[in-house]
Design a protein around this motif. Structure first.
Motif, mmCIF file in Angstrom:
data_model
loop_
_atom_site.group_PDB
_atom_site.id
_atom_site.type_symbol
_atom_site.label_atom_id
_atom_site.label_comp_id
_atom_site.label_asym_id
_atom_site.label_seq_id
_atom_site.Cartn_x
_atom_site.Cartn_y
_atom_site.Cartn_z
ATOM 1 N N TYR A 23 0.854 -1.185 0.000
ATOM 2 C CA TYR A 23 0.000 0.000 0.000
ATOM 3 C C TYR A 23 0.891 1.237 0.000
ATOM 4 N N GLY A 24 0.291 2.402 -0.251
ATOM 5 C CA GLY A 24 1.045 3.620 -0.509
ATOM 6 C C GLY A 24 2.178 3.900 0.462
ATOM 7 N N ASP A 62 -7.322 -3.345 -4.064
ATOM 8 C CA ASP A 62 -8.476 -3.606 -3.204
ATOM 9 C C ASP A 62 -8.279 -2.940 -1.853
ATOM 10 N N TRP A 63 -9.380 -2.890 -1.118
ATOM 11 C CA TRP A 63 -9.378 -2.130 0.122
ATOM 12 C C TRP A 63 -9.430 -3.060 1.315
ATOM 13 N N GLU A 64 -8.723 -2.649 2.355
ATOM 14 C CA GLU A 64 -8.757 -3.411 3.593
ATOM 15 C C GLU A 64 -9.136 -2.431 4.700
ATOM 16 N N GLU A 65 -9.930 -2.931 5.636
ATOM 17 C CA GLU A 65 -10.241 -2.049 6.747
ATOM 18 C C GLU A 65 -9.240 -2.296 7.859
ATOM 19 N N VAL A 66 -8.625 -1.241 8.304
ATOM 20 C CA VAL A 66 -7.599 -1.349 9.344
ATOM 21 C C VAL A 66 -8.135 -0.684 10.597
ATOM 22 N N LYS A 67 -8.193 -1.463 11.657
ATOM 23 C CA LYS A 67 -8.672 -0.869 12.904
ATOM 24 C C LYS A 67 -7.485 -0.568 13.803
ATOM 25 N N ALA A 68 -7.440 0.602 14.318
ATOM 26 C CA ALA A 68 -6.283 0.990 15.099
ATOM 27 C C ALA A 68 -6.587 1.128 16.572
ATOM 28 N N ARG A 78 -9.893 2.656 9.606
ATOM 29 C CA ARG A 78 -9.582 3.413 8.405
ATOM 30 C C ARG A 78 -9.356 2.447 7.255
ATOM 31 N N LYS A 79 -9.418 2.978 6.056
ATOM 32 C CA LYS A 79 -9.361 2.103 4.892
ATOM 33 C C LYS A 79 -7.980 2.163 4.262
ATOM 34 N N ARG A 80 -7.482 1.007 3.928
ATOM 35 C CA ARG A 80 -6.146 0.934 3.328
ATOM 36 C C ARG A 80 -6.286 0.371 1.923
ATOM 37 N N LYS A 81 -5.655 1.060 0.976
ATOM 38 C CA LYS A 81 -5.749 0.640 -0.428
ATOM 39 C C LYS A 81 -4.506 -0.176 -0.780
ATOM 40 N N TRP A 82 -4.745 -1.424 -1.144
ATOM 41 C CA TRP A 82 -3.635 -2.298 -1.520
ATOM 42 C C TRP A 82 -3.478 -2.317 -3.031
#
Lengths: 122, 535
Positions: A23-24, A62-68, A78-82
């Motif tokens: 991801y970015g 694709d998108w992954e939801e990342v919980k912090a 938050r959403k992470r773009k892979w």
């Protein structure tokens, strides 16, 4: 520290993605780490480029939801773009590598004699 | 390595968040469609917060981290401009679509011209392949001489060469002024009967194109085309589904590819309407009621065209549709073969990746065994050694995980190909999911002694356990309210999820105290304390 030219940054990013999806932020870290800090690919060039790569079909996303923070379990993560390299992207990377080798072998024909001290006098 | 003795507070306070505020400003400057804006925002938010987390770990205060992270993004307006520019749709796509439309239209037009060779004067010897393959009585008839003849004498010599009775409807023809003594102004010595008939029809413009031959078992009739048309008027239905994208069928074997229809039902019946117009334009155009004629009519229901028309027009329609279906299938079959080829390639890649995965797994397992060496007889832990082993193992696990991810992407591509093209050859290799996963549930943790390393406790038993139970079994207490990261990868899932929580929460909150199933991999990182009663 060197700022990468657009052509080189595409090669570098495709090469990073060829190893594993990423991801970015991780890409920018990987570029800095791999070049031992010599190359810098800032967000202002990285994200527009990733967008272009995606539009050209060189990467799939694709998108992954990342919980912090689970202090509030209902809160949205938050959403992470892979990004991962597509078949087309692999082809493009191969083209870049070939162009790089060609340019390098041409430069070598100048550099090698010059390094031996012949280039300047002849 | 930075020792994290006092973890930072969560980055997101409940008061107005500076990251959100900055993102609001940036997004307002973006000249791109709304859904894209949200995605840009999400991605940059992830970047900023990841960066801030990193900077906090490196010892910056929160305001410092925030300031540095935002500064690294550069001028807001400049970034917005570059992002907006990158989101502009590429022009080539639209051109490609036009090119495709033109290509399709071209094919259809070419087919129409090709199959619609007018053969009007010989309605029974139709243009359909079957009919032309069968030896027609008329075409196989003996040679006919055309010189100084009348229509009557022509028919007489025509009769002589045919082994079936010929009935000439003179009465009908006389209504149009055609009689036995009508002269033929043609001179040719010997020509086969069917060619002679064509020549007569063409060469006598006043009446020729109104005369027709009707071949029946045991009888050949010569009369007016309108007369035969009325007699052979029939209603038939033509299913043009294969031509409007529902499915394509091999005209020889009936084998079908279940490609989904293009677009919605409206598009499909629009397609059927297009085919009907094609028929109108190329199968005896002047006879359609819709084009000012009085013979052929059609209605459309879904992908079925119902046609009421004389036999000769039905034959033209049938042969035209058959030809179109054949062409369509040829195009489709090429796509099908390409899809099958691609699926086989994917299967091979998945197999290769599996072999690679297995070799990494071996390496991973042997590291797992060698980890015991770090636990010394004295009860102490050789933290340096453990750190190295765990680092290598982590690296291997990352690589294995990325193989799994790649495989799952390939499998879904393969599944899509199979679904889209409907070929039955499901490739076994891509179906059989690997059974061997990282076997035992594990917990890694930071200890005070090895701050940033990952020491490990192995949970040998299978089944489901909770993190708190594992920690308690190994002598760890709830501890103070310190932040830890829980990385949890469920068996069979390619990617781990991570959650930030506290030691206290693991022991007290059901959400934080997660279940670890067999085959799951879990790691908890952070700083927390051993209970005093341990050892």
């Amino acid at each position: 520290m060197l700022t990468l030219k657009p052509d080189h940054s595409e090669l570098v990013v495709l090469a990073v993605l060829a190893e594993a999806p990423s991801y970015g932020y991780a890409i920018s870290k990987a570029v800095a780490a791999r070049s031992e800090g010599h190359f810098r690919l800032g967000p202002s060039s990285l994200y527009p480029m990733l967008t272009k790569l995606e539009k050209q079909g060189l990467v799939d996303t694709d998108w992954e939801e990342v919980k912090a923070d689970t202090a509030d379990p209902d809160a949205e993560g938050r959403k992470r773009k892979w990004y991962r390299l597509s078949a087309k992207g692999q082809k493009r990377l191969a083209q870049h590598i070939e162009a790089y080798h060609r340019a390098r072998s041409i430069l070598d024909t100048f550099v090698a004699p010059a390094a031996e001290g012949r280039g300047a006098t002849q | 390595m930075t020792r994290v003795s006092k973890p930072a507070d969560p980055v997101r306070p409940s008061t107005p968040d500076p990251v959100d505020a900055w993102l609001d400003v940036l997004v307002a400057m973006l000249a791109i469609p709304k859904p894209d804006r949200q995605r840009v925002r999400d991605e940059l938010e992830d970047h900023l917060r990841s960066r801030i987390d990193d900077l906090l770990i490196h010892g910056l205060t929160e305001p410092q981290a925030l300031q540095k992270a935002v500064a690294e993004l550069g001028e807001t307006a400049d970034l917005a401009r570059q992002l907006s520019h990158a989101h502009k749709p590429p022009r080539t796509r639209r051109y490609a679509m036009h090119a495709l439309l033109i290509a399709l239209t071209g094919t259809v037009v070419a087919l129409g011209v090709n199959t619609m060779r007018p053969h009007a004067s010989l309605p029974a010897a139709s243009a359909s392949p079957q009919a032309s393959e069968q030896a027609s009585a008329v075409s196989s008839a003996a040679l006919v001489k055309l010189r100084d003849q009348t229509l009557g004498s022509f028919f007489e010599s025509f009769k002589a060469g045919i082994d079936r009775p010929v009935l000439v409807h003179w009465g009908r023809m006389q209504d149009l002024g055609i009689a036995a003594d009508t002269p033929l102004e043609l001179e040719i010595d010997a020509v086969s009967a069917d060619v002679a008939f064509d020549l007569v029809a063409e060469g006598t413009a006043d009446f020729g194109d109104q005369i027709a031959i009707l071949e029946r078992p045991g009888l050949i009739e010569i009369g007016l085309r309108s007369q035969f048309d009325r007699r052979t008027m029939e209603r038939r239905t033509y299913d043009v589904a294969p031509l409007v994208g529902y499915r394509s069928a091999n005209p020889d074997s009936g084998e079908t590819s279940r490609r989904p229809p293009f677009g919605n039902t409206a598009t499909v019946s629009e397609g059927a309407r297009g085919i009907a117009m094609l028929l109108e334009n190329h199968a005896s155009p002047n006879d359609w009621v819709t084009r000012g004629g009085d013979l052929a009519r059609y209605s459309i229901m879904g992908t079925t065209i119902i046609v009421t028309a004389p036999e000769r027009i039905h034959q033209e329609i049938a042969s035209m549709i058959e030809e179109l279906v054949r062409k369509q299938w040829e195009v489709e079959r090429a796509g099908l073969e390409a899809a099958q080829h691609r699926a086989r390639e994917i299967a091979d890649t998945v197999r290769e990746l599996e072999a690679h995965y297995q070799s990494l797994f071996e390496e991973w397992s042997s590291l797992l065994r060698s980890r015991g060496e770090a636990f010394l007889d004295t009860g102490e832990v050789d933290t340096d050694r453990l750190e190295i082993i765990e680092f290598q193992r982590r690296d291997l696990a990352d690589r294995m995980q990325s193989i799994r991810l790649r495989q799952s992407v390939l499998r879904s591509t393969h599944d899509n190909l199979v679904r889209e093209w409907g070929f039955a050859a499901a490739l076994e290799a891509t179906r059989s999911r690997p059974t061997q996963e990282v076997p035992a549930a594990e917990v890694f943790y930071f200890t005070e002694e090895v701050s940033n390393a990952r020491a490990a406790v192995i949970i040998p038993q299978g089944g489901t356990v909770r993190i708190s139970q594992v920690l308690a079994d190994h002598g760890y207490s709830p501890g103070p309210d310190e932040t830890v990261f829980v990385y949890h990868r469920k068996a069979g899932e390619p990617r781990e999820k991570f959650y930030r929580t506290t030691v206290k929460a693991i022991f007290s909150s059901p959400d934080a105290d997660r279940n670890i199933g067999p085959g799951d991999s879990i790691s908890v990182s952070g700083v927390f304390r051993r209970a005093p009663e341990r050892r």
